[in-house]
Motif scaffolding. Structure first.
Motif, PDB file in Angstrom:
ATOM      1  N   PHE A 343       0.852  -1.194   0.000  1.00 35.02           N
ATOM      2  CA  PHE A 343       0.000   0.000   0.000  1.00 35.02           C
ATOM      3  C   PHE A 343       0.885   1.241   0.000  1.00 35.02           C
ATOM      4  N   GLN A 345       0.965   5.667  -0.513  1.00 40.54           N
ATOM      5  CA  GLN A 345       0.315   6.969  -0.637  1.00 40.54           C
ATOM      6  C   GLN A 345       1.202   7.901  -1.451  1.00 40.54           C
ATOM      7  N   THR A 399      -4.639   5.993  -1.482  1.00 37.87           N
ATOM      8  CA  THR A 399      -3.770   4.838  -1.253  1.00 37.87           C
ATOM      9  C   THR A 399      -3.817   3.920  -2.465  1.00 37.87           C
TER      10      THR A 399
END
Length: 423
Positions: A343, A345, A399
């Protein structure tokens, strides 16, 4: 292969055998240029030289030729007689060529049981530059060097520096060094995924830059003049598998981020690190290279990412494409080195209107020679034409996710980054 090779690109004719090759024009008898030493010798004929250039022209790429640096007089200076024959022949046929002189000269004692002093090599490069300037067809051609190995010890750093100080810096248009991560003779699969292996390239580039900082001026382009995963021809059943592609895409991204202008991949054919297998079919790194050239532009973008260290990402302005013909497009690419979904960002690209995803994965295990793009195995079409690289449109969220052990290219379209605005 195919018709969508992006330029600029180079075909480098070099490696260890560069210092064992003598050019012989067709119809002329060879000359023994090595009166003092005994080496295996290879002949490059005029007809073969012309065929190589025909191949390069068809592919739309330029040739870099590494001249034999072991052709020397008794006093140690370079014997340019054979180079002059090659230059005259090449100019007669109007062949576009850029030039090197010698391959990893700091390793001559080990490879050829001989020594070429770094300062002498610098003077030889000055002589070669003057020689090239005497040919109207090559007075503007590029000369690169010194093509040392990675600067891993003080004696190699000194060789690199002394070459540059003795005239090498003034004579070359780009400064080159070579880089491999480890030996292919005893490499393990763990090394291909170890974060310390990936970080080793940054250390090597920083070392080169620290040596260059000792010069009064060091504003010339810096090239990785030869590189792959492992020396000694690569690691069997690893360098030519999907496992090896993580290091390759990371090397492309990290090199650009650190100011390396050109990365020259070793090799097209032969060896366990080859881009093509014994049947002339693409290995995984070939597919990665083609997709990189299709999507990644030359302008590097600085971004802030949040996520695990096993996820390594880079950002560039995206190359123009019919899919995202308008707006400021950015491509974020890199790897997930963990066996679980990653994940990430990416804060700076919240303004993007759409995201196109190209995710590469193995179709079986990490030791597979086949690659999947968004779940479909990549294969050449009839007549070796490239397939269509079809992206998946994904939802733009704060995300982003990347599959386990995958390579990803995300193209963010219509961003508000002025740096990537179309001119």
């Amino acid at each position: 292969m195919g018709s969508r090779i992006s330029t600029p690109a180079y075909l480098r004719i070099g490696g260890n055998q560069a210092d064992q090759i003598v050019f012989v024009q067709d119809g002329l008898s060879g000359t023994n240029y090595r009166s003092e030493s005994e080496f295996d010798e290879y002949i490059l004929s005029g007809s073969d030289w012309l065929q190589l250039h025909h191949l390069a022209r068809q592919a739309g790429i330029k040739v870099i030729y590494d001249l034999n640096s072991l052709l020397r007089f008794v006093n140690g200076s370079w014997n340019s007689e054979n180079a002059q024959q090659m230059l005259s022949f090449s100019q007669q046929h109007k062949l576009e060529v850029d030039w090197e002189l010698g391959n990893e000269p700091n390793s001559y004692p080990k490879k050829f049981d001989t020594v070429v002093n770094a300062s002498q090599l610098g003077r030889d490069f000055v002589g070669l530059r003057e020689l090239l300037n005497g040919y109207s067809w090559y007075e503007n051609s590029l000369l690169i060097g010194p093509s040392t190995t990675r600067l891993r010890t003080k004696d190699i750093e000194d060789y690199f520096l002394h070459f540059l100080e003795s005239g090498g810096f003034e004579s070359v248009g780009a400064i080159t060094f070579h880089h491999y991560y480890f030996s292919g003779m005893n490499a393990t699969s763990r090394e291909f995924l170890d974060l310390s292996t990936f970080d080793y390239l940054e250390y090597c580039i920083d070392t080169v830059k620290s040596v260059l900082s000792l010069l009064p001026s060091a504003d010339k382009p810096l090239w990785l003049g030869e590189t792959s995963t492992a020396w000694h021809g690569g690691a069997p059943n690893m360098s030519d598998r999907f496992l090896g592609s993580f290091l390759w895409i990371d090397k492309l991204g990290l090199s650009a981020k650190m100011g390396i202008d050109v990365v020259v991949r070793q090799s097209i054919f032969k060896g366990d690190y080859a881009l093509l297998n014994q049947s002339y079919y693409p290995n995984p790194d070939w597919w990665v290279s083609v997709l990189y050239k299709e999507l990644v532009g030359t302008k590097v973008i600085t971004t802030e990412t949040e996520g695990k260290a096993e996820i390594r990402l880079y950002a560039h302005c995206a190359r123009p494409n019919s899919i995202w013909a308008s707006g400021s497009s950015v491509v974020v690419f890199g790897v997930n080195l963990q066996d679980e979904v990653g994940f990430v960002q990416i804060k700076e690209l919240r303004s993007a209107s759409q995201v196109y995803s190209y995710e590469l994965s193995s179709n079986e295990t990490l030791f597979s020679q086949f690659v999947q793009l968004n779940g479909e195995t990549l294969q050449l079409r009839q007549n070796s034409n490239l397939p269509a690289f079809r992206p998946t449109v994904i939802e733009r969220t704060e995300t982003m996710t990347i599959s386990p052990y995958a390579i990803v290219f995300w193209v963010f379209t219509d961003t508000d980054l002025e740096a990537c605005a179309p001119e």
